[in-house]
Design an enzyme around this catalytic site. Structure first.
Site, PDB file in Angstrom:
ATOM      1  N   GLY A 302       0.821  -1.207   0.000  1.00  0.00           N
ATOM      2  CA  GLY A 302       0.000   0.000   0.000  1.00  0.00           C
ATOM      3  C   GLY A 302       0.851   1.251   0.000  1.00  0.00           C
ATOM      4  O   GLY A 302       0.620   2.177  -0.765  1.00  0.00           O
ATOM      5  N   ALA A 303       1.877   1.260   0.875  1.00  0.00           N
ATOM      6  CA  ALA A 303       2.716   2.447   1.003  1.00  0.00           C
ATOM      7  C   ALA A 303       3.975   2.101   1.785  1.00  0.00           C
ATOM      8  O   ALA A 303       4.099   1.008   2.337  1.00  0.00           O
ATOM      9  CB  ALA A 303       1.947   3.562   1.705  1.00  0.00           C
ATOM     10  N   MET A 304       4.915   3.061   1.846  1.00  0.00           N
ATOM     11  CA  MET A 304       6.179   2.844   2.558  1.00  0.00           C
ATOM     12  C   MET A 304       6.623   4.139   3.213  1.00  0.00           C
ATOM     13  O   MET A 304       6.550   5.204   2.607  1.00  0.00           O
ATOM     14  CB  MET A 304       7.244   2.336   1.572  1.00  0.00           C
ATOM     15  N   GLU A 305       7.121   4.028   4.460  1.00  0.00           N
ATOM     16  CA  GLU A 305       7.351   5.189   5.312  1.00  0.00           C
ATOM     17  C   GLU A 305       8.717   5.826   5.179  1.00  0.00           C
ATOM     18  O   GLU A 305       9.187   6.498   6.117  1.00  0.00           O
ATOM     19  CB  GLU A 305       7.138   4.789   6.780  1.00  0.00           C
ATOM     20  N   ASN A 306       9.426   5.682   4.061  1.00  0.00           N
ATOM     21  CA  ASN A 306      10.752   6.294   3.920  1.00  0.00           C
ATOM     22  C   ASN A 306      10.749   7.696   4.538  1.00  0.00           C
ATOM     23  O   ASN A 306       9.861   8.492   4.265  1.00  0.00           O
ATOM     24  CB  ASN A 306      11.135   6.412   2.438  1.00  0.00           C
ATOM     25  N   GLU A 339       1.577   5.983   7.559  1.00  0.00           N
ATOM     26  CA  GLU A 339       2.957   6.269   7.133  1.00  0.00           C
ATOM     27  C   GLU A 339       3.537   7.464   7.885  1.00  0.00           C
ATOM     28  O   GLU A 339       4.730   7.482   8.202  1.00  0.00           O
ATOM     29  CB  GLU A 339       3.017   6.510   5.616  1.00  0.00           C
ATOM     30  N   HIS A 342       4.692   6.514  11.291  1.00  0.00           N
ATOM     31  CA  HIS A 342       5.990   5.831  11.222  1.00  0.00           C
ATOM     32  C   HIS A 342       7.169   6.812  11.296  1.00  0.00           C
ATOM     33  O   HIS A 342       8.286   6.397  11.629  1.00  0.00           O
ATOM     34  CB  HIS A 342       6.117   5.055   9.914  1.00  0.00           C
ATOM     35  N   GLU A 361       4.921  -1.635  13.343  1.00  0.00           N
ATOM     36  CA  GLU A 361       3.626  -1.683  12.663  1.00  0.00           C
ATOM     37  C   GLU A 361       2.446  -1.605  13.629  1.00  0.00           C
ATOM     38  O   GLU A 361       1.429  -0.987  13.320  1.00  0.00           O
ATOM     39  CB  GLU A 361       3.537  -2.948  11.808  1.00  0.00           C
TER      40      GLU A 361
END
Length: 837
Positions: A302-306, A339, A342, A361
């Site tokens: 779905g998404a990534m918290e970079n 995100e 995070h 998470e």
């Protein structure tokens, strides 16, 4: 595949000859100096200086990384991670003022461990700093991990290419040699070379751009705070953006492909509200000057918290007020909230190793619910929390579940940690995160015995914070259960007790003696006496208790009778989630008479509410989402009044060549009915490929997968494998949708078996995509021949595949289904004959 052995010249303190060799199994002249999955701890990275130059024409990239390191004990080897990188030059230089010069360097590679070693002739000195420099090249990844290629088509049909990163959990090593473990935090200074018509993004703001040539620009980004490698990110693309500044002075920008920038406004507004909320709530400033949100055309999760550059699947970020559904608005808001949470839970504070992924998470999931509840109260996020809790408990009830903290070593095991248990098993009481298999804790209440069940697997007893209300008091009472058996003294005789108020605790409750009869009678007489969350939890608990043979299925079906008067979203969806899978099990066995009778019974429960639904986008978010679910349910079950209405809408829409505006919340039902004819299916496919229907792609794909035409279903899966018309990111969803179709479940299983290696190649072993396909294709099997087929196929695979947790879950689910049908089919048949003519 063995890496070649060759010689090159190293530029360091001296020019020396060295070699790159494959040291697998001790091959080559020098054995690889390390044999563990985890890196040695006596070499620590301090600062990465990274230069990346992608070529979007040849789909390759070159890079140079200089890593400042600290050495804490004498060693000849610097071991770090590298995967599919072709190293061309390497050196180790002593830090300023050091007398420990390095005269010779050899490079060895260990592909199985995804490691690379720089071997010095003399030991590096303890207490000194060094800089290791490595030049390398690689292909842009054609999966969704590492530094990978993504594409999209413009309105004119032109194919455009971009490059983006996704490193979590272990793929930074595919973009640059690094110490690719979360505890090895360091600072990063990133430079990216690009063509002048492209834009480069990274975690930090741009400091300056240098023209290297007329056709090449080098962007220099500011140095990051200390962070883990999996949070590094960079993108080279032709994206456009819109921006806003938060009340705390952080610049928020949303980036998309140029033609979708008008769909970025909702996400921008949501992100500004949410980041302001988190800064105030945590009372810890967001440590970076900017936060970018980028919608990537090809994205597996779905998404990534970079940190500073969060990345999203397009459908998880872009919102069209004219075309997007209410459920889409909720989904987008929740994901952005997750995100951004995070940025504190995970980025600022990070678990030492992936066994504690749940710390990242679980907390982000918790804060997602809390923050959206405050910033977007109109979304009524509390209505949807229970569904997640029930989903987690369902997986958690399997023997193949795992503790929230589980030992993991290799990359496939690490990927498997990204499941419902790690994400969802956490709410108001973190102490509920450990439990006992089959553990029964009981509390005596005078006239009845309450039993509380935990569903998962470790041999520990833990304290349970109980809550309850009674027929005489709706004040929530609290009691901490410390032993296996506790006594609660009620001050007066009561007609009923309801424990786990609003399902705030992670446990299910069994009311012995006539306890369930009293609650069933309460629902029948006046169901609104208890909250909608309590009603949903009663539905969930009673069916869970049937599964573990504490109650008869008749008792559970007795409780569902009240639902003819239910109007709230959570109990209705929970009722569907319990009853429809039972119907699907019968449907797979083609038990025509009982199957039809059960389907009619389920429709009868919701018929009055379905008939009252407006075919519009009016109402609250909860009302709109309930409408979407009910109309889809009715049309799939061929409830004729709904089918007729959907056919009428589809016909008008088709005659307008798709220009007629359909209400967003009824589209799925309309498309599904329209796809039942060959002409309608073909028309939907043509719209699926058209840029103006990008917002509806998921809805159209769902409808296409529900046709009864087996040739068309096979074509869908074959096309998904090719990845042209149906993007690879959407392919797992298509396979599972076909598997849910009574006309497609045989096709889906055959497809999985015949294309297993190709699927693994596309989605990686241990990934949530592979897990979703395996469980989604098999989770409605309920016969012994089906179980034998599944066992035979998966046992024939190589060991790493055969031992995947999702395969154990699939087998266990089928075994449970068989046992369930053997135990309860006749009883359901009798109950339906008695209670539903």
């Amino acid at each position: 595949m063995a890496a070649p052995l060759w010689e090159v010249v190293v530029l360091g303190l001296a020019s020396v000859a060295w070699c790159v060799g494959d040291a697998q199994n001790g091959g080559g002249s020098t054995p690889f100096p390390w044999d563990k999955v985890r890196l040695p701890k006596h070499v620590v990275p301090l600062h990465y200086h990274l230069l990346i130059h992608p070529n979007l024409t040849t789909l390759t990239f070159t890079g140079t990384v200089a890593i400042d390191i600290a050495v804490t004990q004498p060693t000849k080897a610097v071991v770090l991670h590298s995967k599919r990188l072709r190293v061309t030059r390497a050196a180790i230089e002593a830090g300023a003022g050091s007398t420990c010069a390095v005269r010779e360097v050899r490079v060895l590679q260990q592909p199985i461990l995804e490691q690379l070693a720089l071997m010095a002739a003399e030991p590096l000195c303890a207490g000194h700093n060094y800089t290791i420099s490595i030049q390398y090249s690689a292909n842009l990844s054609d999966s969704f991990h590492g530094f990978y290629k993504s594409t999209y088509r413009t309105q004119d049909g032109e194919l455009r290419v971009l490059a983006s990163t996704h490193f979590e959990p272990t793929s930074a090593r595919m973009a640059f040699p690094c110490f690719d473990e979360p505890a090895f935090k360091a600072m990063f200074s990133v430079k990216i070379r690009r063509e002048p018509n492209h834009l480069a993004l990274s975690n930090m703001p741009l400091v300056k751009s240098v023209n290297i040539a007329s056709w090449l620009v080098e962007d220099h980004f500011d140095t990051t705070v200390k962070m883990s490698t999996y949070l590094v990110a960079f993108i080279v693309s032709d994206f456009k953006s819109i921006s806003q500044v938060t009340s705390h002075g952080v610049k928020i920008s949303v980036y998309t492909v140029p033609e979708k920038i008008n769909q970025a406004h909702y996400a921008l507004d949501a992100a500004v509200k949410l980041l302001d909320f988190y800064e105030d709530y945590f009372n810890i400033p967001y440590p970076l000057p900017k936060q970018d949100l980028a919608a990537i055309p090809d994205f597996q999760s779905g998404a990534m918290e970079n940190w500073g550059l969060t990345t999203y699947r397009e459908s998880a970020l872009l919102y069209d007020p004219e075309k997007s559904s209410a459920s889409s608005r909720l989904w987008i808001t929740m994901i952005i909230a997750h995100e951004l949470a995070h940025q504190w839970f995970g980025n600022l504070v990070t678990m030492e190793w992936w066994n504690d992924l749940w710390l990242n998470e679980g907390f982000a999931k918790f804060m997602e619910l809390l923050s959206v509840n405050v910033t977007h109260p109109e979304l009524r996020v509390e209505d949807y929390f229970l569904r997640r809790c029930f989903d987690a408990m369902e997986v958690d009830a399997l023997n193949s579940s795992h503790p929230v903290s589980t030992p993991v070593e290799d990359p496939a095991q690490i990927l498997e940690m990204f499941d419902e248990v790690s994400y969802e098993k956490l709410k108001t009481s973190i102490t509920a995160a450990v439990g006992a298999v089959g553990q029964t804790l009981s509390a005596e209440l005078g006239y009845q015995l309450l039993q509380i069940y935990r569903s998962w697997a470790a041999w520990y007893l833990w304290h349970i914070p109980l809550t309850y209300i009674t027929s005489k008091s709706h004040t929530v009472e609290r009691f901490l259960m410390r032993t296996r058996t506790d006594v609660i003294i009620l001050p007066e005789e009561v007609e009923w007790v309801k424990f786990n108020v609003d399902m705030n605790g992670y446990y299910i409750v069994h009311y012995e003696d006539d306890g369930w009869d009293r609650l069933i009678n309460l629902l029948k007489e006046n169901h609104t006496v208890v909250s909608s969350n309590d009603r949903a939890s009663l539905i969930n608990n009673i069916f869970q208790l049937v599964r573990i043979k504490k109650l008869s299925i008749s008792k559970a079906f007795d409780l569902t009778l009240y639902m003819k008067r239910e109007t709230q979203i959570m109990p209705i969806l929970q009722g569907m989630n319990e009853l429809v899978p039972i119907y699907k099990l019968m449907e797979r066995r083609e038990m025509d008479d009982t199957e039809k009778r059960l389907k009619d019974y389920i429709v009868s429960l919701f018929k009055d509410l379905i008939d009252k639904q407006l075919w519009s986008d009016e109402g609250s978010v909860s009302e709109r989402m309930l409408r979407q679910s009910l109309l889809m349910f009715a049309c799939v079950r061929r409830y004729q009044p709904c089918v007729d209405k959907a056919e009428e809408y589809f016909s008008k829409w088709q005659k307008s060549n798709g220009t007629l505006r359909l209400p967003a919340d009824v589209k799925t039902a309309v498309y599904t009915v329209g796809a039942q004819t060959s002409e309608g299916w073909d028309f939907l496919l043509s719209k699926y490929q058209h840029h103006s229907f990008s917002v509806d792609k998921d809805k159209i794909a769902s409808a296409l997968s529900l046709t009864r035409n087996k040739d068309k279903l096979q074509w869908l899966m074959d096309e998904g494998l090719r990845g042209d018309i149906i993007k690879t990111q959407d392919f797992p969803y298509v396979i599972v949708s076909v598997a849910r179709n009574p006309s497609g479940y045989h096709l889906a299983w055959t497809f999985l078996r015949e294309n297993w290696e190709k699927l693994i190649e596309k989605f990686e072993l241990g990934s949530s995509s592979i897990a979703g396909i395996v469980t989604g294709v098999t989770n409605q099997y309920s016969t012994r021949p089906q179980l034998a087929q599944v066992k035979e196929f998966f046992s024939s695979l190589e060991e790493k595949s055969a031992q995947l947790r999702c395969i154990q879950q699939a087998i266990e689910t089928i075994e449970d289904n068989i046992q369930w049908m053997d135990s309860y089919f006749e009883e359901i048949k009798t109950w339906l004959q008695k209670n539903h003519s």
